[in-house]
Design a protein around this motif. Structure first.
Motif, PDB file in Angstrom:
ATOM      1  N   PHE A 155       0.912  -1.107   0.015  1.00 30.85           N
ATOM      2  CA  PHE A 155       0.065  -0.099   0.181  1.00 30.85           C
ATOM      3  C   PHE A 155       0.718   1.333  -0.055  1.00 30.85           C
ATOM      4  CE2 PHE A 155      -2.314   3.392   2.177  1.00 30.85           C
ATOM      5  CZ  PHE A 155      -3.477   3.208   1.517  1.00 30.85           C
ATOM      6  N   VAL A 156       2.064   1.255   0.865  1.00 26.26           N
ATOM      7  CA  VAL A 156       2.777   2.316   0.967  1.00 26.26           C
ATOM      8  C   VAL A 156       3.511   2.609  -0.479  1.00 26.26           C
ATOM      9  CG1 VAL A 156       4.825   3.368   1.967  1.00 26.26           C
ATOM     10  CG2 VAL A 156       2.976   2.369   3.305  1.00 26.26           C
ATOM     11  N   GLU A 157       3.999   1.721  -0.908  1.00 28.07           N
ATOM     12  CA  GLU A 157       4.688   1.461  -2.242  1.00 28.07           C
ATOM     13  C   GLU A 157       3.562   2.225  -3.471  1.00 28.07           C
ATOM     14  OE1 GLU A 157       7.892   1.377  -4.935  1.00 28.07           O
ATOM     15  OE2 GLU A 157       7.886   1.153  -2.581  1.00 28.07           O
ATOM     16  N   ALA A 158       2.423   1.920  -3.489  1.00 26.53           N
ATOM     17  CA  ALA A 158       1.569   2.283  -4.215  1.00 26.53           C
ATOM     18  C   ALA A 158       1.086   3.823  -4.218  1.00 26.53           C
ATOM     19  CB  ALA A 158       0.093   1.192  -4.154  1.00 26.53           C
ATOM     20  N   THR A 159       1.115   4.245  -3.214  1.00 31.45           N
ATOM     21  CA  THR A 159       0.717   5.661  -2.679  1.00 31.45           C
ATOM     22  C   THR A 159       2.213   6.574  -3.539  1.00 31.45           C
ATOM     23  OG1 THR A 159       2.182   5.478  -0.474  1.00 31.45           O
ATOM     24  CG2 THR A 159      -0.339   5.336  -0.725  1.00 31.45           C
ATOM     25  N   LYS A 160       3.109   5.748  -3.576  1.00 35.30           N
ATOM     26  CA  LYS A 160       4.405   6.743  -4.094  1.00 35.30           C
ATOM     27  C   LYS A 160       3.886   6.949  -5.715  1.00 35.30           C
ATOM     28  CE  LYS A 160       7.734   5.041  -0.844  1.00 35.30           C
ATOM     29  NZ  LYS A 160       9.090   4.509  -0.871  1.00 35.30           N
ATOM     30  N   ASP A 161       3.422   5.919  -6.202  1.00 34.41           N
ATOM     31  CA  ASP A 161       3.109   6.003  -7.930  1.00 34.41           C
ATOM     32  C   ASP A 161       1.835   6.861  -7.821  1.00 34.41           C
ATOM     33  OD1 ASP A 161       5.215   4.339  -8.452  1.00 34.41           O
ATOM     34  OD2 ASP A 161       3.895   2.527  -8.414  1.00 34.41           O
ATOM     35  N   ALA A 162       0.804   6.920  -6.913  1.00 33.09           N
ATOM     36  CA  ALA A 162      -0.187   7.825  -7.089  1.00 33.09           C
ATOM     37  C   ALA A 162      -0.311   9.217  -6.581  1.00 33.09           C
ATOM     38  CB  ALA A 162      -1.466   6.938  -6.687  1.00 33.09           C
ATOM     39  N   GLU A 163       0.903   9.579  -5.979  1.00 35.95           N
ATOM     40  CA  GLU A 163       0.986  10.731  -4.977  1.00 35.95           C
ATOM     41  C   GLU A 163       0.637  12.143  -5.810  1.00 35.95           C
ATOM     42  OE1 GLU A 163       4.813  11.155  -3.606  1.00 35.95           O
ATOM     43  OE2 GLU A 163       5.838  11.046  -5.560  1.00 35.95           O
ATOM     44  N   ASP A 164       1.045  12.190  -7.172  1.00 35.39           N
ATOM     45  CA  ASP A 164       0.453  13.373  -7.932  1.00 35.39           C
ATOM     46  C   ASP A 164      -0.775  13.638  -7.870  1.00 35.39           C
ATOM     47  OD1 ASP A 164       3.282  13.656  -8.390  1.00 35.39           O
ATOM     48  OD2 ASP A 164       3.392  12.729 -10.326  1.00 35.39           O
ATOM     49  N   LEU A 165      -1.698  12.505  -7.994  1.00 33.49           N
ATOM     50  CA  LEU A 165      -3.078  12.778  -8.077  1.00 33.49           C
ATOM     51  C   LEU A 165      -3.575  12.924  -6.586  1.00 33.49           C
ATOM     52  CD1 LEU A 165      -5.200  13.172 -10.338  1.00 33.49           C
ATOM     53  CD2 LEU A 165      -5.499  10.704 -10.237  1.00 33.49           C
ATOM     54  N   LEU A 166      -3.033  12.031  -5.668  1.00 35.27           N
ATOM     55  CA  LEU A 166      -3.656  12.186  -4.455  1.00 35.27           C
ATOM     56  C   LEU A 166      -3.390  13.474  -3.741  1.00 35.27           C
ATOM     57  CD1 LEU A 166      -2.277   8.612  -3.089  1.00 35.27           C
ATOM     58  CD2 LEU A 166      -4.634   9.369  -3.693  1.00 35.27           C
ATOM     59  N   LYS A 167      -2.373  14.208  -3.876  1.00 36.19           N
ATOM     60  CA  LYS A 167      -2.039  15.489  -3.442  1.00 36.19           C
ATOM     61  C   LYS A 167      -3.327  16.413  -3.778  1.00 36.19           C
ATOM     62  CE  LYS A 167       2.977  15.460  -3.874  1.00 36.19           C
ATOM     63  NZ  LYS A 167       4.146  16.144  -4.621  1.00 36.19           N
ATOM     64  N   CYS A 168      -4.294  16.185  -4.877  1.00 31.07           N
ATOM     65  CA  CYS A 168      -5.238  17.096  -5.038  1.00 31.07           C
ATOM     66  C   CYS A 168      -6.499  16.307  -4.765  1.00 31.07           C
ATOM     67  CB  CYS A 168      -5.166  17.658  -6.381  1.00 31.07           C
ATOM     68  SG  CYS A 168      -5.552  16.147  -7.698  1.00 31.07           S
ATOM     69  N   GLY A 169      -6.376  15.498  -4.031  1.00 32.16           N
ATOM     70  CA  GLY A 169      -7.686  14.491  -3.609  1.00 32.16           C
ATOM     71  C   GLY A 169      -8.602  14.047  -4.880  1.00 32.16           C
ATOM     72  N   VAL A 170      -7.662  13.748  -5.923  1.00 30.62           N
ATOM     73  CA  VAL A 170      -8.408  13.087  -7.071  1.00 30.62           C
ATOM     74  C   VAL A 170      -9.285  14.004  -7.789  1.00 30.62           C
ATOM     75  CG1 VAL A 170      -9.475  11.197  -8.085  1.00 30.62           C
ATOM     76  CG2 VAL A 170      -7.875  10.779  -6.214  1.00 30.62           C
ATOM     77  N   VAL A 171     -10.465  14.355  -6.872  1.00 27.45           N
ATOM     78  CA  VAL A 171     -11.510  15.236  -7.545  1.00 27.45           C
ATOM     79  C   VAL A 171     -11.676  16.465  -7.390  1.00 27.45           C
ATOM     80  CG1 VAL A 171     -13.116  13.036  -7.152  1.00 27.45           C
ATOM     81  CG2 VAL A 171     -12.918  14.670  -5.341  1.00 27.45           C
ATOM     82  N   PHE A 172     -10.405  16.996  -6.729  1.00 29.85           N
ATOM     83  CA  PHE A 172     -10.308  18.586  -6.314  1.00 29.85           C
ATOM     84  C   PHE A 172      -9.165  18.841  -7.099  1.00 29.85           C
ATOM     85  CE2 PHE A 172     -12.099  16.670  -2.526  1.00 29.85           C
ATOM     86  CZ  PHE A 172     -13.421  17.177  -2.421  1.00 29.85           C
ATOM     87  N   CYS A 173      -8.834  18.325  -8.314  1.00 29.64           N
ATOM     88  CA  CYS A 173      -7.800  18.976  -9.127  1.00 29.64           C
ATOM     89  C   CYS A 173      -7.956  20.495  -9.740  1.00 29.64           C
ATOM     90  CB  CYS A 173      -7.432  17.796 -10.264  1.00 29.64           C
ATOM     91  SG  CYS A 173      -6.627  16.568  -9.569  1.00 29.64           S
ATOM     92  N   TYR A 174      -9.443  20.728  -9.828  1.00 32.45           N
ATOM     93  CA  TYR A 174      -9.605  22.014 -10.384  1.00 32.45           C
ATOM     94  C   TYR A 174      -9.236  23.187  -9.641  1.00 32.45           C
ATOM     95  CZ  TYR A 174     -13.610  21.997  -6.858  1.00 32.45           C
ATOM     96  OH  TYR A 174     -14.261  22.005  -5.978  1.00 32.45           O
ATOM     97  N   LYS A 175      -9.021  22.785  -8.069  1.00 31.76           N
ATOM     98  CA  LYS A 175      -8.519  24.264  -7.383  1.00 31.76           C
ATOM     99  C   LYS A 175      -6.967  24.327  -7.362  1.00 31.76           C
ATOM    100  CE  LYS A 175     -11.986  22.891  -3.776  1.00 31.76           C
ATOM    101  NZ  LYS A 175     -12.162  22.599  -2.290  1.00 31.76           N
ATOM    102  N   LEU A 176      -6.320  23.544  -8.157  1.00 34.06           N
ATOM    103  CA  LEU A 176      -4.920  23.545  -8.242  1.00 34.06           C
ATOM    104  C   LEU A 176      -4.658  25.079  -9.289  1.00 34.06           C
ATOM    105  CD1 LEU A 176      -3.628  20.013  -9.115  1.00 34.06           C
ATOM    106  CD2 LEU A 176      -3.311  21.207  -6.774  1.00 34.06           C
TER     107      LEU A 176
END
Length: 356
Positions: A155-176
């Motif tokens: 799980f920790v290793e997978a979060t490293k790959d998805a961290e770019d999208l996780l930083k904006c909460g996936v559905v809140f990328c419009y706020k960037l």
């Protein structure tokens, strides 16, 4: 023989039980007999010849499934890294691809390993956890905790790959901001697969955690048994053998009111699960209105671009109205655009997706 000795012990236990029942009524505790006959049963009881082979077979089954799971996971990780480095994912400029498809035959083998390897690994490891939970708690607890540690690491290793999208909460990328969206992120394939592995490892970890807690409770209960309970009712023969007398000792049927009260929680659980399922389906429908419909658009900038897209933004002839075309075409169902944040967030509700 040992069988005759056990029969003698049970006969004496049955006689004492009946005499105490006649003298003191039905509330006589079996613990009294346990204290009296415990030493006899401990010497008369023969060790279970099938216990050790059964434990060995269960351990072998658990070990085999875990080994297969780790093997499939390793192959899938190798294939993942191979395909992630292909031109299809690493080079956005198609004119610089070395092949017309963007990947070689070896890299295609990599994506095939990913497609089949991770699901098979999940099935094998979840099956190994269920097999481990059936072992004795002294063995099940450390095995399940070891499997849980592996799931946490994945799980920790997978979060490293998805961290770019996780930083904006996936559905809140419009706020960037534009500056944040301009930063280079990992390829969409890496982000999407990282998110999928997060859900898979997280679900597997929750399963292993629940089984480990159940095994730990069994271990705690077994350690808290008194010597009297372990003598006759715990590790000795089943109590049903001590009640093999007549019909007068059959348990009374539960009152009708008690049965109704017992059935009430099951009905409430069914209602709760139904409501939870409807909430999940509504959440999934909302996600389809917020996120693009292709995995290669799952980067922060691509998600933000899709979220702000409104009717007329697509460079196609029909997009000046709804995707179904002008109003005079008589479509029964139409795509609905709902602008929540002006210029940044537009919900797109597609009829076919809603029906699906």
């Amino acid at each position: 023989s040992e069988r005759q000795r056990l029969t003698s012990v049970f006969s004496r236990a049955d006689a004492r039980w009946r005499s105490r029942r006649a003298a003191h009524g039905a509330k006589t505790e079996m613990v009294v007999l346990s204290a009296e006959l415990g030493p006899e049963l401990s010497t008369a009881s023969t060790p279970s010849t099938g216990a050790l082979p059964t434990t060995k077979r269960a351990l072998a089954a658990c070990g085999l499934r875990a080994a297969l799971g780790f093997t499939f996971a390793a192959l899938a990780y190798v294939g993942n890294r191979r395909f992630a480095n292909s031109d299809y994912n690493a080079e956005p400029d198609h004119t610089k691809w070395n092949t017309c498809a963007g990947y070689t035959k070896n890299e295609f083998v990599g994506v095939a390993l990913v497609t089949f390897g991770f699901p098979l690994a999940w099935l094998c490891l979840s099956s190994a956890a269920v097999s481990a939970a059936r072992l004795r708690p002294q063995i099940a607890v450390p095995v399940l905790l070891g499997l849980l540690a592996c799931s946490v690491a994945a799980f920790v290793e997978a979060t490293k790959d998805a961290e770019d999208l996780l930083k904006c909460g996936v559905v809140f990328c419009y706020k960037l901001s534009d500056k944040e969206l301009a930063k280079k992120s990992k390829p969409p394939y890496t982000i999407v697969l990282g998110g999928a592995l997060m859900f898979g490892a997280g679900a597997l970890g929750l399963l292993q955690l629940g089984l480990a807690v159940a095994a730990l409770r069994r271990l705690t209960k077994s350690s808290r048994k008194t010597e009297a309970e372990e003598g006759l009712l715990g590790s000795g023969p089943p109590r049903a053998l001590l009640h093999s007398g007549g019909d007068d000792e059959a348990p009374a049927a539960a009152p009708r009111g008690v049965a109704r009260k017992a059935a009430a929680p099951s009905k409430m659980a069914a209602v709760a699960w139904t409501v939870a399922l409807l909430a999940v389906l509504a959440g999934l429908l909302l996600l389809t209105a917020l996120l693009p419909n292709s995995w290669d658009a799952f980067s922060p900038s691509a998600v933000a671009s899709y979220q702000k897209m409104n009717r007329g933004d697509r460079p196609t002839p029909w997009s000046q109205e709804e995707p179904e075309g002008p109003d005079d075409r008589g479509a029964w169902f139409r795509t609905t655009f709902r602008e929540l944040v002006p210029g940044k967030l537009v919900l797109k509700l597609y009829p076919d997706v809603a029906m699906y």
